[in-house]
Design a protein around this motif. Structure first.
Motif, PDB file in Angstrom:
ATOM      1  N   GLY A 112      46.826 -28.531 -30.764  1.00 46.11           N
ATOM      2  CA  GLY A 112      46.098 -28.101 -31.672  1.00 46.11           C
ATOM      3  C   GLY A 112      45.605 -26.906 -31.963  1.00 46.11           C
ATOM      4  N   TRP A 113      44.869 -26.449 -30.950  1.00 49.98           N
ATOM      5  CA  TRP A 113      44.373 -24.916 -30.582  1.00 49.98           C
ATOM      6  C   TRP A 113      45.183 -24.107 -30.978  1.00 49.98           C
ATOM      7  CZ3 TRP A 113      44.831 -20.610 -27.664  1.00 49.98           C
ATOM      8  CH2 TRP A 113      43.573 -19.660 -27.716  1.00 49.98           C
ATOM      9  N   LYS A 114      46.653 -24.207 -30.284  1.00 49.08           N
ATOM     10  CA  LYS A 114      47.571 -23.123 -30.308  1.00 49.08           C
ATOM     11  C   LYS A 114      48.003 -23.100 -31.741  1.00 49.08           C
ATOM     12  CE  LYS A 114      49.349 -23.670 -25.585  1.00 49.08           C
ATOM     13  NZ  LYS A 114      50.266 -24.324 -24.578  1.00 49.08           N
ATOM     14  N   ALA A 115      48.340 -24.328 -32.388  1.00 51.69           N
ATOM     15  CA  ALA A 115      48.788 -24.167 -33.782  1.00 51.69           C
ATOM     16  C   ALA A 115      47.802 -23.595 -34.849  1.00 51.69           C
ATOM     17  CB  ALA A 115      49.123 -25.569 -34.262  1.00 51.69           C
ATOM     18  N   GLY A 116      46.532 -23.812 -34.455  1.00 52.45           N
ATOM     19  CA  GLY A 116      45.504 -23.371 -35.326  1.00 52.45           C
ATOM     20  C   GLY A 116      45.294 -21.915 -35.300  1.00 52.45           C
ATOM     21  N   ARG A 117      45.678 -21.300 -34.178  1.00 49.40           N
ATOM     22  CA  ARG A 117      45.383 -19.951 -33.817  1.00 49.40           C
ATOM     23  C   ARG A 117      46.728 -19.282 -34.851  1.00 49.40           C
ATOM     24  NH1 ARG A 117      42.324 -16.407 -31.635  1.00 49.40           N
ATOM     25  NH2 ARG A 117      44.022 -15.181 -30.504  1.00 49.40           N
ATOM     26  N   GLN A 118      47.598 -20.017 -35.073  1.00 48.19           N
ATOM     27  CA  GLN A 118      48.762 -19.402 -35.918  1.00 48.19           C
ATOM     28  C   GLN A 118      48.484 -19.687 -37.494  1.00 48.19           C
ATOM     29  OE1 GLN A 118      50.826 -17.539 -34.360  1.00 48.19           O
ATOM     30  NE2 GLN A 118      49.723 -17.946 -32.462  1.00 48.19           N
TER      31      GLN A 118
END
Length: 228
Positions: free
Chosen positions: A198-204
């Motif tokens: 989720g964190w990686k997706a949220g960064r995008q």
């Protein structure tokens, strides 16, 4: 106080600041007469620059929404220097009028992305995943997603006067508003992996530039943390 009356008073007060002395004096005279006729009190005057913006893009219509919904609202209100009141059917942002409109826009855009990515994440889980673990992992994904968005947000600092005016507006227009209870996510195996995804997706996460013309005006920067 009727919003049309408030808008008319705003226009008169704006004209009273004209560089043309005659026009300014005439507008101020009209404004004073208008305030007397419509019984504007000092609170009404103080709150002229404070407004609200509504959105019905709630992440959950459950009686007890997930905690990550509150996290997203906190991130946006910190970025835009406003406050959020929320329930099952809508979210209300309170603060300087333009910033509230941008906050509502940000919430609409980010909530729409998060709902879609939550669904996609759930579909990606093995079919044998138990329903309760499916929900727990999806919650962890959403919490990580919002932390990823948070890592790109710059907090806006408010003056003590603006904070006081926002609270006064809330007390006047939402006197019965109470704190919304939120549902905490449950623990499960694989929760950390879900949160990291989720964190990686949220960064995008993306914000269209339809409101301000630049990401900077929405508070969404490249690398600064909240409170930086």
């Amino acid at each position: 106080m009727d919003k049309n009356l408030i808008e008319k008073l705003k226009k008169l007060l704006a004209l009273s600041k004209s560089s043309n002395p005659h026009e300014a004096a005439l507008a101020l005279e009209k404004a004073q007469k208008f305030m007397a006729e419509n019984r504007f009190c000092q609170d009404d005057i103080d709150l002229l620059d404070i407004g609200e913006a509504l959105t019905d893009s709630v992440l959950s219509s459950a009686a007890t929404p997930p905690e990550y919904m509150g996290w997203l609202l906190t991130a946006i209100t910190l970025a835009m220097g406003c406050k959020a009141l929320y329930g099952r059917q809508q979210v209300v942002f309170v603060g300087a009028s333009v910033r509230c409109e941008i906050a509502a826009y940000m919430y609409d855009v980010l909530a729409r992305q998060l709902r879609k990515q939550r669904r996609d994440f759930i579909r990606s889980l093995p079919k044998r995943t138990l329903p309760k673990n499916r929900t727990a992992k999806a919650d962890a994904f959403c919490e990580g997603w919002i932390m990823g968005v948070n890592s790109r947000i710059q907090a806006m600092k408010l003056s003590s006067r603006e904070k006081a005016l926002i609270e006064k507006f809330k007390e006047k227009n939402y006197p019965s508003n109470s704190e919304q209870k939120l549902r905490q996510s449950k623990r499960c195996s694989g929760q950390s992996d879900a949160s990291n995804a989720g964190w990686k997706a949220g960064r995008q996460a993306k914000l269209d530039h339809g409101v301000s013309g630049s990401a900077a005006a929405t508070g969404l920067g490249e690398t600064k943390q909240i409170g930086a």
